[in-house]
Design an enzyme around this catalytic site. Sequence first.
Site, PDB file in Angstrom:
ATOM      1  N   GLY A 289       9.362  -3.869  -5.048  1.00 17.26           N
ATOM      2  CA  GLY A 289       9.991  -3.796  -6.258  1.00 17.26           C
ATOM      3  C   GLY A 289       9.413  -2.915  -7.485  1.00 17.26           C
ATOM      4  O   GLY A 289       9.688  -2.815  -8.350  1.00 17.26           O
ATOM      5  N   CYS A 290       8.107  -2.607  -7.082  1.00 15.24           N
ATOM      6  CA  CYS A 290       7.408  -1.696  -7.862  1.00 15.24           C
ATOM      7  C   CYS A 290       8.049  -0.221  -7.843  1.00 15.24           C
ATOM      8  O   CYS A 290       8.283   0.229  -6.669  1.00 15.24           O
ATOM      9  CB  CYS A 290       6.046  -1.613  -7.706  1.00 15.24           C
ATOM     10  SG  CYS A 290       4.761  -2.469  -8.827  1.00 15.24           S
ATOM     11  N   VAL A 291       8.307   0.569  -8.881  1.00 17.54           N
ATOM     12  CA  VAL A 291       8.731   1.835  -8.886  1.00 17.54           C
ATOM     13  C   VAL A 291       7.797   2.786  -9.086  1.00 17.54           C
ATOM     14  O   VAL A 291       6.806   2.592  -9.948  1.00 17.54           O
ATOM     15  CB  VAL A 291      10.253   1.818  -9.165  1.00 17.54           C
ATOM     16  CG1 VAL A 291      11.293   1.630  -8.353  1.00 17.54           C
ATOM     17  CG2 VAL A 291      10.260   1.430 -10.579  1.00 17.54           C
TER      18      VAL A 291
ATOM     19  N   PRO B 270       3.648  -2.990  -4.011  1.00 15.18           N
ATOM     20  CA  PRO B 270       4.259  -4.168  -4.095  1.00 15.18           C
ATOM     21  C   PRO B 270       5.829  -4.083  -3.919  1.00 15.18           C
ATOM     22  O   PRO B 270       6.218  -3.105  -4.637  1.00 15.18           O
ATOM     23  CB  PRO B 270       3.714  -4.787  -5.318  1.00 15.18           C
ATOM     24  CG  PRO B 270       2.785  -4.121  -5.799  1.00 15.18           C
ATOM     25  CD  PRO B 270       2.554  -2.869  -5.117  1.00 15.18           C
TER      26      PRO B 270
END
Lengths: 136, 102, 111
Positions: free
Chosen positions: C109-111, C107
């Site tokens: 923005g997921c790091v 997704p």
Amino acid sequence: MSDDIKKFMFVNTKAPYGTVYALESLEVVLISAAFDQDVSLAFCDDGVFQITKNQNTEGSGMKNFSPAYKALGDYDINKLYVEKESLEERGLTLDNLMDLTYEDEDDDWAEKPSIKLVTRAELADLMDQQDVVISS
Amino acid sequence: MAMLHTVNKSPFERNSLNSCLTKSKEGSTILLIEDAVLGALKGTVIADKLTTAMTTKNIYVLGSDLNTRGFTEADILDGIKVVDYSGFVDLVAEHANVQSWL
Amino acid sequence: MATITVDGKEIEVDEEGYLVNLSDWFPAVAEEMAKIDEVELGEDHWDIINFLREYYEEYQIAPAVRVLTKAVAKKLGKEKGNSKYLYELFPYGPGKQACKFAGLPKPTGCV
């Protein structure tokens, strides 16, 4: 929600596909939604082309990212300002743009339009009211 | 033999289409690709300029780039012709030279 | 490039195990990825995986966890649309892990 909510406006001024600005800005917008700020988007100049309906990339083989704008409502981003003069200069009307909507939590989840048509002067005022303006 | 000009920038943001229209010779061919296809739309602030240019020059747009941006043949000025990739290749082959306005 | 083998087919994945080509996905790919992560896929997992695939089909993005939670609540009910339930199903995070099983990219923005 706390008192340190800032008003962020992402101003989109470039056509999609020819350069990567539109897609990159959209990704930043989606990420920014995680921080519970007051986010709005403006579409002016060639930026109005980002949200035209019927984008079909089969022939060019590019990724059609226009459906992602329809998800903005899910991300609680429901203030999309479109500059009237920019549409007119390009032979466009609101009918050329996608129906972008959101469900209003405070009004029994009624579906409402996210796009607001504003004049150039009104957009200037809106920009002036922001804490942060990010233009691309 | 006439020249083929290609333009790939939006005329609402850059001046390259205008430069091309003013410097291309009569009888030459202009092909709008990528963001330049937006200049072919009806009712824009540059429509008159293109209509005038069409009296002496041939103007084409690349159809797939037009469709990518949400438009079709019905949305562009009468007299501008739509080509696909093989039409693009034909245009290149038919002309002695290609000038790319970037 | 790393690969996983599903039904005798070599399928390319990136260094975090996400599919390189989204079109390579079929249900057994999810089963194999789950096996690697030591998760046994049941009907509840599949509800979420299928939901994610439909969401991606419609919007061309993998939803953020917050958006996923809200959307699942709306479609499958409040008892499933909460992050506790989703984290129980996908211990490495409903965004990251469920998207991976569903063949979606990580997704945004997921790091």
